[in-house]
Design an enzyme around this catalytic site. Structure first.
Site, PDB file in Angstrom:
ATOM      1  N   ASP A  71     -46.872 -32.266 -20.174  1.00 25.80           N
ATOM      2  CA  ASP A  71     -45.559 -33.099 -19.897  1.00 25.80           C
ATOM      3  C   ASP A  71     -45.669 -34.634 -19.924  1.00 25.80           C
ATOM      4  O   ASP A  71     -46.312 -35.097 -18.695  1.00 25.80           O
ATOM      5  CB  ASP A  71     -44.861 -32.565 -18.400  1.00 25.80           C
ATOM      6  CG  ASP A  71     -43.459 -32.900 -18.507  1.00 25.80           C
ATOM      7  OD1 ASP A  71     -42.616 -31.974 -18.420  1.00 25.80           O
ATOM      8  OD2 ASP A  71     -43.163 -34.061 -17.948  1.00 25.80           O
ATOM      9  N   ASN A  87     -36.333 -43.448 -21.913  1.00 27.50           N
ATOM     10  CA  ASN A  87     -35.149 -43.207 -22.240  1.00 27.50           C
ATOM     11  C   ASN A  87     -33.998 -44.543 -21.882  1.00 27.50           C
ATOM     12  O   ASN A  87     -33.262 -44.965 -22.699  1.00 27.50           O
ATOM     13  CB  ASN A  87     -34.287 -41.996 -21.966  1.00 27.50           C
ATOM     14  CG  ASN A  87     -34.759 -40.652 -23.051  1.00 27.50           C
ATOM     15  OD1 ASN A  87     -34.969 -41.258 -24.298  1.00 27.50           O
ATOM     16  ND2 ASN A  87     -34.955 -39.685 -22.774  1.00 27.50           N
ATOM     17  N   ASP A 143     -36.965 -40.635 -28.864  1.00 29.61           N
ATOM     18  CA  ASP A 143     -37.603 -39.758 -29.655  1.00 29.61           C
ATOM     19  C   ASP A 143     -38.582 -40.290 -30.641  1.00 29.61           C
ATOM     20  O   ASP A 143     -39.595 -39.263 -31.010  1.00 29.61           O
ATOM     21  CB  ASP A 143     -36.267 -39.627 -30.770  1.00 29.61           C
ATOM     22  CG  ASP A 143     -35.030 -38.847 -30.224  1.00 29.61           C
ATOM     23  OD1 ASP A 143     -35.347 -38.321 -29.211  1.00 29.61           O
ATOM     24  OD2 ASP A 143     -33.758 -39.106 -30.987  1.00 29.61           O
ATOM     25  N   GLU A 199     -39.621 -32.962 -22.883  1.00 30.64           N
ATOM     26  CA  GLU A 199     -40.698 -33.860 -23.206  1.00 30.64           C
ATOM     27  C   GLU A 199     -41.955 -32.914 -22.944  1.00 30.64           C
ATOM     28  O   GLU A 199     -42.893 -33.510 -22.119  1.00 30.64           O
ATOM     29  CB  GLU A 199     -40.620 -34.879 -22.423  1.00 30.64           C
ATOM     30  CG  GLU A 199     -39.662 -34.937 -21.285  1.00 30.64           C
ATOM     31  CD  GLU A 199     -40.004 -34.237 -20.169  1.00 30.64           C
ATOM     32  OE1 GLU A 199     -39.579 -33.038 -20.089  1.00 30.64           O
ATOM     33  OE2 GLU A 199     -40.829 -34.750 -19.271  1.00 30.64           O
TER      34      GLU A 199
END
Ligand SMILES: Nc1nc2c(ncn2[C@@H]2O[C@H](COP(=O)(O)OP(=O)(O)OP(=O)(O)O)[C@@H](O)[C@H]2O)c(=O)[nH]1
Length: 324
Positions: free
Chosen positions: A204, A212, A221, A247
């Protein structure tokens, strides 16, 4: 990825094929009885038996590919026999059966077997047919084999494309969640049947929301793509990478014990921390939970990884923890 499967006939279509063949052979046998040819009528009635057995297995959801292949070969022998005694009246049945070879065998085997089958059928038919008739049938049979090969090839390509579309995560190019159960279940099956070890990594990204929020979703992305690419490039042969969540990535390592999985996870963590992307100054790090397969529960395996990952997050992130 090569997903060439030899069993391309869905159950319903297979039942229709069986019924069609049984009806054809029954009509053939009745006609033989009607014209007083009891020898051939008996022979063709006998050839219906494996088809009936195969239909019954299909009906009961018990059909398997070997049994279907054997049935096809028995029917082919019956057709070769009819070529010998009935000439072109037997030869005409070569055409539909050649197509069935391409449904029940891999292209290579179907090609080989249908060529042999045709050679026998045509050779036997020479018993009563002139060579000019055999030559004409030979050309038509070659066409049939060529079309069978082409159609089979096209179907396999389309199956591969369909599998790719259904099982691939569009953003990262690794497997999506659809692949999770089949992939992990095959590891569990191998453990039960062959005692083959397997390990699972749950990876993770750390503080991904921050990436973000700071750089925008498009950059987020790009980070996900770069991480997936790093995992794919560094994973051992046979390992499968699945995008588990936003993620989160699962990496299945077949044939790997916990100790080696831990070494790989540590190397991967370091590689990911070395990822650099233009315009991103924040360090890209990840936490990983590792668990070697014990027992036979898929859920327990993933849960153990999840707990180890949770511990890694709580211990400060950017680390690997093996589940106890
Ligand atoms: N850019 C992008 N972001 C995604 C995608 N899927 C999920 N996310 C984001 O991933 C973030 C995950 O945030 P959190 O679950 O709080 O995790 P985190 O910020 O990484 O924090 P920790 O895991 O605790 O280190 C959320 O902001 C989601 O919007 C995706 O496909 N693209």
């Amino acid at each position: 990825m090569n997903l060439e499967s030899v069993n391309k006939i869905p159950r319903n279509a297979s039942i229709v094929f069986h019924l069609f063949a049984i009806v054809t052979l029954s009509v053939f046998s009745l006609y033989r009885i009607w014209i007083g040819d009891y020898k051939h009528a008996g022979f063709f009635s006998l050839a219906i038996t494996p088809l009936l057995f195969s239909l019954l297995r299909e009906w009961q959801y018990k059909a398997n590919i070997i049994q279907k292949q054997i049935t096809l070969i028995i029917v082919s022998i019956a057709i070769c026999y009819s070529c010998f005694y009935l000439g072109y009246k037997g030869l005409i049945y070569l055409f539909p059966t050649i197509f069935v070879y391409f449904f029940l065998f891999s292209i290579k085997h179907a090609l080989l077997l249908s060529c042999l089958y045709s050679l026998f059928g045509l050779g036997f038919a020479l018993n009563i047919e002139p060579s000019s008739v055999i030559a004409r049938y030979s050309i038509a049979i070659i066409d049939c084999i060529v079309f069978g090969t082409l159609f089979s090839h096209i179907i396999n390509k389309q199956k591969d494309a369909l599998f790719y579309l259904a099982n691939t995560d569009e953003l990262t190019g690794v497997y999506n969640r659809k692949r999770l159960k089949p992939s992990l279940n095959s590891a569990i099956e191998n453990k039960i049947k062959h005692q083959t070890k397997a390990s699972l990594l749950l990876l993770d990204l750390d503080h991904f929301k921050q990436i973000n929020d700071t750089y925008g979703h498009i950059t987020g992305d790009n980070v996900l793509r770069a991480v997936a690419e790093t995992i794919t490039r560094n994973k051992p042969d046979g390992a499968e990478v699945i995008r588990f969540g936003g993620e989160e990535f699962l990496i299945k390592l077949p044939g790997t014990d916990g100790e080696h999985a831990l070494i790989f996870a540590e190397q991967l963590r370091q590689r990911i921390s070395q990822i650099t992307l233009t315009g991103v100054s924040q360090l890209i790090t990840c936490s990983i939970g590792v668990k070697e397969l014990e027992g036979d529960s898929l859920d327990e395996w993933i849960n153990s990884c999840d707990k180890a990952l949770y511990k890694a997050k709580n211990a400060g992130r950017n680390r690997v923890i093996q589940a106890g």
